[in-house]
Design a protein around this motif. Sequence first.
Motif, PDB file in Angstrom:
ATOM      1  N   ASN A   1       0.824  -1.208   0.000  1.00 47.96           N
ATOM      2  CA  ASN A   1       0.000   0.000   0.000  1.00 47.96           C
ATOM      3  C   ASN A   1       0.860   1.262   0.000  1.00 47.96           C
ATOM      4  OD1 ASN A   1      -2.287  -1.574   0.059  1.00 47.96           O
ATOM      5  ND2 ASN A   1      -2.647  -1.328   2.257  1.00 47.96           N
ATOM      6  N   ASP A   2       1.933   1.236   0.777  1.00 56.31           N
ATOM      7  CA  ASP A   2       2.799   2.412   0.860  1.00 56.31           C
ATOM      8  C   ASP A   2       3.580   2.628  -0.434  1.00 56.31           C
ATOM      9  OD1 ASP A   2       2.026   3.114   3.426  1.00 56.31           O
ATOM     10  OD2 ASP A   2       3.517   1.847   4.382  1.00 56.31           O
ATOM     11  N   VAL A   3       4.013   1.543  -1.071  1.00 55.05           N
ATOM     12  CA  VAL A   3       4.685   1.669  -2.366  1.00 55.05           C
ATOM     13  C   VAL A   3       3.737   2.284  -3.388  1.00 55.05           C
ATOM     14  CG1 VAL A   3       5.676   0.385  -4.303  1.00 55.05           C
ATOM     15  CG2 VAL A   3       6.344  -0.188  -1.970  1.00 55.05           C
ATOM     16  N   ASN A   4       2.491   1.803  -3.390  1.00 55.92           N
ATOM     17  CA  ASN A   4       1.491   2.334  -4.319  1.00 55.92           C
ATOM     18  C   ASN A   4       1.202   3.816  -4.054  1.00 55.92           C
ATOM     19  OD1 ASN A   4       1.286  -0.222  -5.412  1.00 55.92           O
ATOM     20  ND2 ASN A   4      -0.560  -0.769  -4.267  1.00 55.92           N
ATOM     21  N   ALA A   5       1.383   4.232  -2.775  1.00 48.76           N
ATOM     22  CA  ALA A   5       1.125   5.630  -2.413  1.00 48.76           C
ATOM     23  C   ALA A   5       2.334   6.515  -2.665  1.00 48.76           C
ATOM     24  CB  ALA A   5       0.715   5.713  -0.950  1.00 48.76           C
ATOM     25  N   GLY A   6       3.414   5.945  -3.207  1.00 49.61           N
ATOM     26  CA  GLY A   6       4.591   6.733  -3.525  1.00 49.61           C
ATOM     27  C   GLY A   6       5.599   6.855  -2.400  1.00 49.61           C
ATOM     28  N   LEU A   7       5.400   6.108  -1.307  1.00 48.33           N
ATOM     29  CA  LEU A   7       6.346   6.128  -0.202  1.00 48.33           C
ATOM     30  C   LEU A   7       7.473   5.119  -0.454  1.00 48.33           C
ATOM     31  CD1 LEU A   7       3.854   6.330   2.798  1.00 48.33           C
ATOM     32  CD2 LEU A   7       5.153   8.192   1.768  1.00 48.33           C
ATOM     33  N   THR A   8       8.534   5.215   0.346  1.00 47.77           N
ATOM     34  CA  THR A   8       9.677   4.320   0.201  1.00 47.77           C
ATOM     35  C   THR A   8       9.874   3.515   1.472  1.00 47.77           C
ATOM     36  OG1 THR A   8      10.785   5.895  -1.274  1.00 47.77           O
ATOM     37  CG2 THR A   8      12.159   4.180  -0.270  1.00 47.77           C
ATOM     38  N   PRO A   9       9.414   2.278   1.507  1.00 48.09           N
ATOM     39  CA  PRO A   9       9.698   1.419   2.661  1.00 48.09           C
ATOM     40  C   PRO A   9      11.209   1.186   2.741  1.00 48.09           C
ATOM     41  CG  PRO A   9       7.928   0.511   1.306  1.00 48.09           C
ATOM     42  CD  PRO A   9       8.567   1.603   0.505  1.00 48.09           C
ATOM     43  N   PHE A  10      11.802   1.438   3.912  1.00 47.98           N
ATOM     44  CA  PHE A  10      13.267   1.335   3.980  1.00 47.98           C
ATOM     45  C   PHE A  10      13.776   0.556   5.187  1.00 47.98           C
ATOM     46  CE2 PHE A  10      12.759   4.518   7.141  1.00 47.98           C
ATOM     47  CZ  PHE A  10      13.941   4.583   7.880  1.00 47.98           C
ATOM     48  N   PHE A  11      12.909   0.257   6.172  1.00 44.00           N
ATOM     49  CA  PHE A  11      13.409  -0.360   7.403  1.00 44.00           C
ATOM     50  C   PHE A  11      12.302  -1.187   8.037  1.00 44.00           C
ATOM     51  CE2 PHE A  11      14.841  -0.053  11.965  1.00 44.00           C
ATOM     52  CZ  PHE A  11      16.100  -0.619  11.798  1.00 44.00           C
ATOM     53  N   VAL A  12      12.593  -2.457   8.293  1.00 47.32           N
ATOM     54  CA  VAL A  12      11.657  -3.354   8.978  1.00 47.32           C
ATOM     55  C   VAL A  12      12.371  -3.972  10.168  1.00 47.32           C
ATOM     56  CG1 VAL A  12      10.326  -5.492   8.819  1.00 47.32           C
ATOM     57  CG2 VAL A  12      10.314  -3.875   6.906  1.00 47.32           C
ATOM     58  N   VAL A  13      11.709  -3.967  11.324  1.00 47.47           N
ATOM     59  CA  VAL A  13      12.279  -4.574  12.526  1.00 47.47           C
ATOM     60  C   VAL A  13      11.490  -5.832  12.874  1.00 47.47           C
ATOM     61  CG1 VAL A  13      12.807  -4.289  14.971  1.00 47.47           C
ATOM     62  CG2 VAL A  13      13.032  -2.350  13.418  1.00 47.47           C
ATOM     63  N   ALA A  14      12.172  -6.956  12.904  1.00 45.35           N
ATOM     64  CA  ALA A  14      11.611  -8.195  13.424  1.00 45.35           C
ATOM     65  C   ALA A  14      12.192  -8.413  14.818  1.00 45.35           C
ATOM     66  CB  ALA A  14      11.955  -9.375  12.519  1.00 45.35           C
ATOM     67  N   THR A  15      11.428  -9.031  15.698  1.00 45.41           N
ATOM     68  CA  THR A  15      11.875  -9.203  17.080  1.00 45.41           C
ATOM     69  C   THR A  15      11.902 -10.675  17.456  1.00 45.41           C
ATOM     70  OG1 THR A  15      10.787  -7.099  17.615  1.00 45.41           O
ATOM     71  CG2 THR A  15      11.510  -8.478  19.458  1.00 45.41           C
ATOM     72  N   VAL A  16      12.993 -11.101  18.057  1.00 47.33           N
ATOM     73  CA  VAL A  16      13.055 -12.441  18.643  1.00 47.33           C
ATOM     74  C   VAL A  16      13.163 -12.263  20.153  1.00 47.33           C
ATOM     75  CG1 VAL A  16      13.920 -13.699  16.654  1.00 47.33           C
ATOM     76  CG2 VAL A  16      15.552 -12.530  18.088  1.00 47.33           C
ATOM     77  N   GLY A  17      12.034 -12.486  20.832  1.00 44.91           N
ATOM     78  CA  GLY A  17      11.960 -12.291  22.270  1.00 44.91           C
ATOM     79  C   GLY A  17      11.443 -10.909  22.622  1.00 44.91           C
ATOM     80  N   THR A  18      10.152 -10.661  22.348  1.00 45.85           N
ATOM     81  CA  THR A  18       9.580  -9.337  22.612  1.00 45.85           C
ATOM     82  C   THR A  18       9.574  -9.037  24.102  1.00 45.85           C
ATOM     83  OG1 THR A  18       7.350 -10.279  22.705  1.00 45.85           O
ATOM     84  CG2 THR A  18       8.102  -9.438  20.571  1.00 45.85           C
ATOM     85  N   THR A  19       9.558  -7.754  24.431  1.00 41.54           N
ATOM     86  CA  THR A  19       9.600  -7.340  25.831  1.00 41.54           C
ATOM     87  C   THR A  19       8.346  -7.764  26.580  1.00 41.54           C
ATOM     88  OG1 THR A  19      10.949  -5.433  25.232  1.00 41.54           O
ATOM     89  CG2 THR A  19       9.883  -5.369  27.374  1.00 41.54           C
ATOM     90  N   GLY A  20       7.192  -7.609  25.941  1.00 37.78           N
ATOM     91  CA  GLY A  20       5.938  -7.895  26.633  1.00 37.78           C
ATOM     92  C   GLY A  20       5.731  -9.359  26.952  1.00 37.78           C
ATOM     93  N   GLY A  21       6.033 -10.251  25.989  1.00 38.14           N
ATOM     94  CA  GLY A  21       5.723 -11.668  26.211  1.00 38.14           C
ATOM     95  C   GLY A  21       6.759 -12.634  25.684  1.00 38.14           C
ATOM     96  N   CYS A  22       7.931 -12.158  25.305  1.00 37.27           N
ATOM     97  CA  CYS A  22       9.007 -12.993  24.763  1.00 37.27           C
ATOM     98  C   CYS A  22       8.506 -13.821  23.574  1.00 37.27           C
ATOM     99  CB  CYS A  22       9.599 -13.913  25.831  1.00 37.27           C
ATOM    100  SG  CYS A  22      11.221 -14.580  25.380  1.00 37.27           S
ATOM    101  N   ALA A  23       7.829 -13.148  22.647  1.00 38.29           N
ATOM    102  CA  ALA A  23       7.367 -13.795  21.422  1.00 38.29           C
ATOM    103  C   ALA A  23       8.454 -13.713  20.356  1.00 38.29           C
ATOM    104  CB  ALA A  23       6.090 -13.118  20.921  1.00 38.29           C
ATOM    105  N   PHE A  24       8.430 -14.680  19.435  1.00 37.55           N
ATOM    106  CA  PHE A  24       9.436 -14.748  18.380  1.00 37.55           C
ATOM    107  C   PHE A  24       8.775 -14.545  17.020  1.00 37.55           C
ATOM    108  CE2 PHE A  24      11.310 -16.914  21.924  1.00 37.55           C
ATOM    109  CZ  PHE A  24      12.683 -16.772  21.799  1.00 37.55           C
ATOM    110  N   ASP A  25       9.112 -13.452  16.360  1.00 39.24           N
ATOM    111  CA  ASP A  25       8.598 -13.222  15.006  1.00 39.24           C
ATOM    112  C   ASP A  25       9.174 -14.258  14.048  1.00 39.24           C
ATOM    113  OD1 ASP A  25       7.127 -11.015  15.778  1.00 39.24           O
ATOM    114  OD2 ASP A  25       8.652  -9.558  15.185  1.00 39.24           O
TER     115      ASP A  25
END
Length: 587
Positions: free
Chosen positions: A228-252
């Motif tokens: 959607n953002d590419v179609n809107a003319g934006l530039t996706p440049f950074f994605v953060v995946a988390t292994v061991g989230t702070t709230g519940g230690c979930a693994f993306d």
Amino acid sequence: MDVEEFRKYGKEVIDYICQYGTNIEERDVAPTLDPGYLKKLIPADAPQSPESFKDVLEDFEQKIMPGVVHWNHPKFFAYFPSGNSFPSVLGDMLSSAIGSIGFSWASCPAAAELETIVMNWYAKALGLPKAFVSDAPGSTGGGALQGSASECVLVSLITARARAISELKGQTSVHDSVFLPSLIAYASREAHSSVEKATKMALVKLRIIDADEHGRMRVDLLSQAIQNDVNAGLTPFFVVATVGTTGGCAFDDITEIGKVCRQVSSIWLHVDGAYAGNSFILPEMRVFSAGLEYADSFNTNPNKLLLTNFDASALWVRDVMNLKSALNVNPLYLRHEHMTGVDYRHYGIPLSRRFRALKLWFVFRTYGIRGLQEYIRNHMALAKKFEMLVRKDDRFEVRNDVHLGLVCFRMRTGDEPNHMLLAQINHSGKMHMTPAKFNGRYVIRFCVTYEHATEKDILEAWTQIKCFAEEILRDHQLESSSVPTTPESSERTSSEPVAPVAGKPPIKKRLTRTKSLRFSFTRSISREQYQSQSEHLMDGCTPILVVDPKTLQENFQKAADDNDRNNSNGNVKLKDISDVDTDEASN
């Protein structure tokens, strides 16, 4: 202080540290003081004349220690572990004594070269892809020790921003800032608050991606948002995946996230493993590291789960030239004749750098890989023990998947009784825990943190928790469980009625409004803040606000209109930036 005084008092300080660690259980885990307590005990001005160091040490025990939260206490179950060990402390002492500022190879060759070696040891111990190991054949990657995971995220984001802007501007001379409005980053609703802070500092947009019932980023929503953002003319440049989230230690799911990121060349994938990334030292935990081959950078904190005292956070990148391109400044006074040696000033935010590699080297050599593995496995086993105890009690439920040392639990009541439970726990000073909102519900985070924790510590904690809960549950009705049953709880059914809690009248008085406010920073947040969190990214009890793109665009338009008015009044335009260039970049 001369050498002999240092020798005398140095030994006394070592003895004090040993006694502190040996008898730490005799202290309350956290103080029950009001803000401003220390101001009443310490003079408003520094002394004009020297004072006895003996008096300084006595004041430390009498005035400072009463206000300390003991992170290495057996009953400290808050946050994540504050890694600490005697080898690490000794390494840090030597680093402080040497006092070198290792910003370049020339400033301290040993510091630069040991950091490279230790980071490669570390990467190999975690089983990271060879692209992150600087001495692997054909590798262009490597690592550096930073101060914190927040620094790692910021450094990675700035590097990703520089790479994306470089691609966007090509050979033009337009200022980099012109491209900022088009850049957009992505993170899970369960991602750490440092991501939101980093995007604020870098002046870029952040889009929040919802998590599933297990706390993992929904990859389908990420893919849809990017498109959607590419179609809107934006530039996706950074994605953060988390292994061991702070709230519940979930693994993306790094693999699936990585596949989505590979479809857009401008995206830099960063994997934040501040706590749980260290668990990859265990072969059985590397199922969660699958997909790291897609990552451009990865960080984890030895000061959380590898017995290394703060500050120490490890960051690896696939291509160190990206770091150098984004962060390199090279004034004459920093140049030297051995420029082929690694200069770690190009790998992070500060110029000055402590000799952090020394304490990590001490820890690896003193414990060995097997010793560190045993330490982590003990935390995992104790967390599973606590999980089993909670699940066997009909009045409680566990909300997260327990993989490491974190268990998120709650009474099967509304949120307010659970607020009260945590307030009572922390008000006692005998235990310390923190709240979070995980999978839509308020939870209490119980994290095994103590290096020498035993089953006895877990059983005693659970007994105290139940005592506090019994008082609260006298006045509150239980809800039906909203989480799946487990083998431990399968002997009973959720439809069975829960018998009233019997027992003696409560001995402790309830927390008054005044008393509970003293502990609000650990107990919970205000009702208004808490209710607003459902709309925002969260880290524990801290609400994270995300900029509305529409509001952002309106602000840009207002700034442009103001600029036009100023120009018409005879003011000078910004040099080298035309209205046409700015408008095109904004669109």
